[in-house]
Motif scaffolding. Structure first.
Motif, PDB file in Angstrom:
ATOM      1  N   LEU A 120       0.831  -1.213   0.000  1.00 33.03           N
ATOM      2  CA  LEU A 120       0.000   0.000   0.000  1.00 33.03           C
ATOM      3  C   LEU A 120       0.861   1.257   0.000  1.00 33.03           C
ATOM      4  O   LEU A 120       0.536   2.246  -0.672  1.00 33.03           O
ATOM      5  CB  LEU A 120      -0.946  -0.003   1.205  1.00 33.03           C
ATOM      6  CG  LEU A 120      -2.042  -1.065   1.191  1.00 33.03           C
ATOM      7  CD1 LEU A 120      -2.806  -1.037   2.504  1.00 33.03           C
ATOM      8  CD2 LEU A 120      -2.961  -0.890   0.006  1.00 33.03           C
ATOM      9  N   ARG A 121       1.976   1.229   0.719  1.00 37.80           N
ATOM     10  CA  ARG A 121       2.877   2.381   0.743  1.00 37.80           C
ATOM     11  C   ARG A 121       3.468   2.620  -0.642  1.00 37.80           C
ATOM     12  O   ARG A 121       3.489   3.765  -1.123  1.00 37.80           O
ATOM     13  CB  ARG A 121       3.983   2.189   1.776  1.00 37.80           C
ATOM     14  CG  ARG A 121       4.839   3.440   1.971  1.00 37.80           C
ATOM     15  CD  ARG A 121       5.938   3.200   2.991  1.00 37.80           C
ATOM     16  NE  ARG A 121       6.957   2.301   2.489  1.00 37.80           N
ATOM     17  CZ  ARG A 121       7.951   2.662   1.675  1.00 37.80           C
ATOM     18  NH1 ARG A 121       8.064   3.890   1.270  1.00 37.80           N
ATOM     19  NH2 ARG A 121       8.835   1.772   1.289  1.00 37.80           N
ATOM     20  N   ARG A 122       3.916   1.571  -1.296  1.00 39.55           N
ATOM     21  CA  ARG A 122       4.468   1.724  -2.650  1.00 39.55           C
ATOM     22  C   ARG A 122       3.407   2.259  -3.614  1.00 39.55           C
ATOM     23  O   ARG A 122       3.689   3.119  -4.448  1.00 39.55           O
ATOM     24  CB  ARG A 122       5.034   0.395  -3.160  1.00 39.55           C
ATOM     25  CG  ARG A 122       6.351   0.015  -2.499  1.00 39.55           C
ATOM     26  CD  ARG A 122       7.005  -1.185  -3.162  1.00 39.55           C
ATOM     27  NE  ARG A 122       6.161  -2.364  -3.162  1.00 39.55           N
ATOM     28  CZ  ARG A 122       6.051  -3.224  -2.148  1.00 39.55           C
ATOM     29  NH1 ARG A 122       6.741  -3.026  -1.037  1.00 39.55           N
ATOM     30  NH2 ARG A 122       5.267  -4.276  -2.245  1.00 39.55           N
ATOM     31  N   GLN A 123       2.182   1.772  -3.483  1.00 37.97           N
ATOM     32  CA  GLN A 123       1.092   2.283  -4.321  1.00 37.97           C
ATOM     33  C   GLN A 123       0.836   3.764  -4.019  1.00 37.97           C
ATOM     34  O   GLN A 123       0.557   4.542  -4.925  1.00 37.97           O
ATOM     35  CB  GLN A 123      -0.186   1.462  -4.101  1.00 37.97           C
ATOM     36  CG  GLN A 123      -0.101   0.069  -4.652  1.00 37.97           C
ATOM     37  CD  GLN A 123      -1.267  -0.810  -4.205  1.00 37.97           C
ATOM     38  OE1 GLN A 123      -2.053  -0.461  -3.328  1.00 37.97           O
ATOM     39  NE2 GLN A 123      -1.357  -1.983  -4.812  1.00 37.97           N
ATOM     40  N   GLY A 124       0.928   4.142  -2.744  1.00 43.63           N
ATOM     41  CA  GLY A 124       0.749   5.534  -2.350  1.00 43.63           C
ATOM     42  C   GLY A 124       1.815   6.436  -2.947  1.00 43.63           C
ATOM     43  O   GLY A 124       1.528   7.551  -3.409  1.00 43.63           O
ATOM     44  N   ILE A 125       3.046   5.971  -2.954  1.00 48.81           N
ATOM     45  CA  ILE A 125       4.133   6.747  -3.548  1.00 48.81           C
ATOM     46  C   ILE A 125       3.877   6.926  -5.040  1.00 48.81           C
ATOM     47  O   ILE A 125       4.013   8.032  -5.575  1.00 48.81           O
ATOM     48  CB  ILE A 125       5.502   6.083  -3.281  1.00 48.81           C
ATOM     49  CG1 ILE A 125       5.818   6.138  -1.781  1.00 48.81           C
ATOM     50  CG2 ILE A 125       6.599   6.735  -4.116  1.00 48.81           C
ATOM     51  CD1 ILE A 125       6.993   5.260  -1.358  1.00 48.81           C
ATOM     52  N   ALA A 126       3.466   5.850  -5.724  1.00 45.75           N
ATOM     53  CA  ALA A 126       3.172   5.949  -7.155  1.00 45.75           C
ATOM     54  C   ALA A 126       2.013   6.913  -7.408  1.00 45.75           C
ATOM     55  O   ALA A 126       2.052   7.723  -8.336  1.00 45.75           O
ATOM     56  CB  ALA A 126       2.857   4.567  -7.720  1.00 45.75           C
ATOM     57  N   ALA A 135       3.251   9.866   2.550  1.00 44.23           N
ATOM     58  CA  ALA A 135       3.259   9.758   4.014  1.00 44.23           C
ATOM     59  C   ALA A 135       2.075  10.474   4.648  1.00 44.23           C
ATOM     60  O   ALA A 135       1.737  10.223   5.805  1.00 44.23           O
ATOM     61  CB  ALA A 135       4.566  10.309   4.580  1.00 44.23           C
ATOM     62  N   ARG A 136       1.412  11.345   3.903  1.00 43.23           N
ATOM     63  CA  ARG A 136       0.207  12.004   4.410  1.00 43.23           C
ATOM     64  C   ARG A 136      -0.969  11.024   4.437  1.00 43.23           C
ATOM     65  O   ARG A 136      -1.998  11.312   5.054  1.00 43.23           O
ATOM     66  CB  ARG A 136      -0.141  13.211   3.546  1.00 43.23           C
ATOM     67  CG  ARG A 136       0.919  14.303   3.597  1.00 43.23           C
ATOM     68  CD  ARG A 136       0.520  15.554   2.842  1.00 43.23           C
ATOM     69  NE  ARG A 136      -0.708  16.074   3.424  1.00 43.23           N
ATOM     70  CZ  ARG A 136      -1.824  16.318   2.719  1.00 43.23           C
ATOM     71  NH1 ARG A 136      -1.874  16.102   1.426  1.00 43.23           N
ATOM     72  NH2 ARG A 136      -2.902  16.788   3.328  1.00 43.23           N
ATOM     73  N   TRP A 137      -0.835   9.869   3.786  1.00 41.64           N
ATOM     74  CA  TRP A 137      -1.950   8.925   3.665  1.00 41.64           C
ATOM     75  C   TRP A 137      -1.606   7.512   4.115  1.00 41.64           C
ATOM     76  O   TRP A 137      -2.494   6.777   4.531  1.00 41.64           O
ATOM     77  CB  TRP A 137      -2.434   8.873   2.214  1.00 41.64           C
ATOM     78  CG  TRP A 137      -2.844  10.227   1.745  1.00 41.64           C
ATOM     79  CD1 TRP A 137      -2.112  11.125   1.000  1.00 41.64           C
ATOM     80  CD2 TRP A 137      -4.072  10.891   2.034  1.00 41.64           C
ATOM     81  NE1 TRP A 137      -2.819  12.278   0.813  1.00 41.64           N
ATOM     82  CE2 TRP A 137      -4.031  12.165   1.434  1.00 41.64           C
ATOM     83  CE3 TRP A 137      -5.213  10.525   2.751  1.00 41.64           C
ATOM     84  CZ2 TRP A 137      -5.081  13.076   1.517  1.00 41.64           C
ATOM     85  CZ3 TRP A 137      -6.253  11.431   2.818  1.00 41.64           C
ATOM     86  CH2 TRP A 137      -6.192  12.690   2.207  1.00 41.64           C
ATOM     87  N   VAL A 138      -0.358   7.135   3.993  1.00 39.89           N
ATOM     88  CA  VAL A 138       0.024   5.754   4.338  1.00 39.89           C
ATOM     89  C   VAL A 138       1.448   5.763   4.882  1.00 39.89           C
ATOM     90  O   VAL A 138       2.308   6.479   4.385  1.00 39.89           O
ATOM     91  CB  VAL A 138      -0.114   4.819   3.105  1.00 39.89           C
ATOM     92  CG1 VAL A 138       0.807   5.229   1.974  1.00 39.89           C
ATOM     93  CG2 VAL A 138       0.106   3.370   3.473  1.00 39.89           C
TER      94      VAL A 138
END
Length: 161
Positions: A72-78, A87-90
């Protein structure tokens, strides 16, 4: 290819805490069953009382495996274009309340509104202003009310290195 690379290239399922369609709070799926017992108890008591008011809670996220949180973090960065924006979301798995089973994401909007009004009575508090669905257990809220919210996870000292 390392096992980490193989994990990152496949979609992780329910056994890792994925919740594709939402779950009832009484489900035995890992995302719900692996929540911290005190959080789960408070959530189930609140859901039962909300049901008496005609409001149904749905768990859209709960416990997550380390691997799923990192996915999920990698998807958030993308999606957000940078690690700082994501980092504001995950957050990272080592800082995630979801990985520890200490956070739950609730829907629909009626359930969030009910929790916003009544959640402190159970110790259930919205933690981040930008995530109205994200609740964590704060037992002291029963007597003192929920603490002030952080703007987003990047402002929470518990999620920063």
């Amino acid at each position: 290819m390392t096992s980490s690379q193989r994990t990152s290239s496949r979609v992780l399922g329910k056994e890792h805490g994925a919740v594709p369609d939402g779950l009832p709070v009484f489900a035995e799926a890992p995302a719900v069953a692996n929540l911290d017992p005190d959080l789960l108890d408070a959530l189930r008591r609140a859901a039962a009382d909300a049901a008496a008011d005609g409001v149904t809670f749905v768990v859209n996220g709960g416990w997550r495996s380390w691997q799923y949180q990192e996915q999920l973090r990698r998807q958030g960065i993308a999606k957000h274009g940078s690690e700082a924006e994501a980092a504001r979301w995950v957050t990272t798995a080592d800082r995630s309340a979801h990985v520890r089973g200490q956070a739950v994401d609730i829907g629909p909007a009626e359930a969030r509104a009910w929790l916003s009004e009544h959640g402190a009575r159970y110790g259930l508090c919205q933690i981040y202003r930008n995530e109205p669905w994200h609740y964590e257990l704060r037992p002291e809220a029963v007597e003192h009310g929920c603490p002030p919210m952080y703007a987003d996870p990047s402002q929470d000292p518990g999620t920063r290195p």
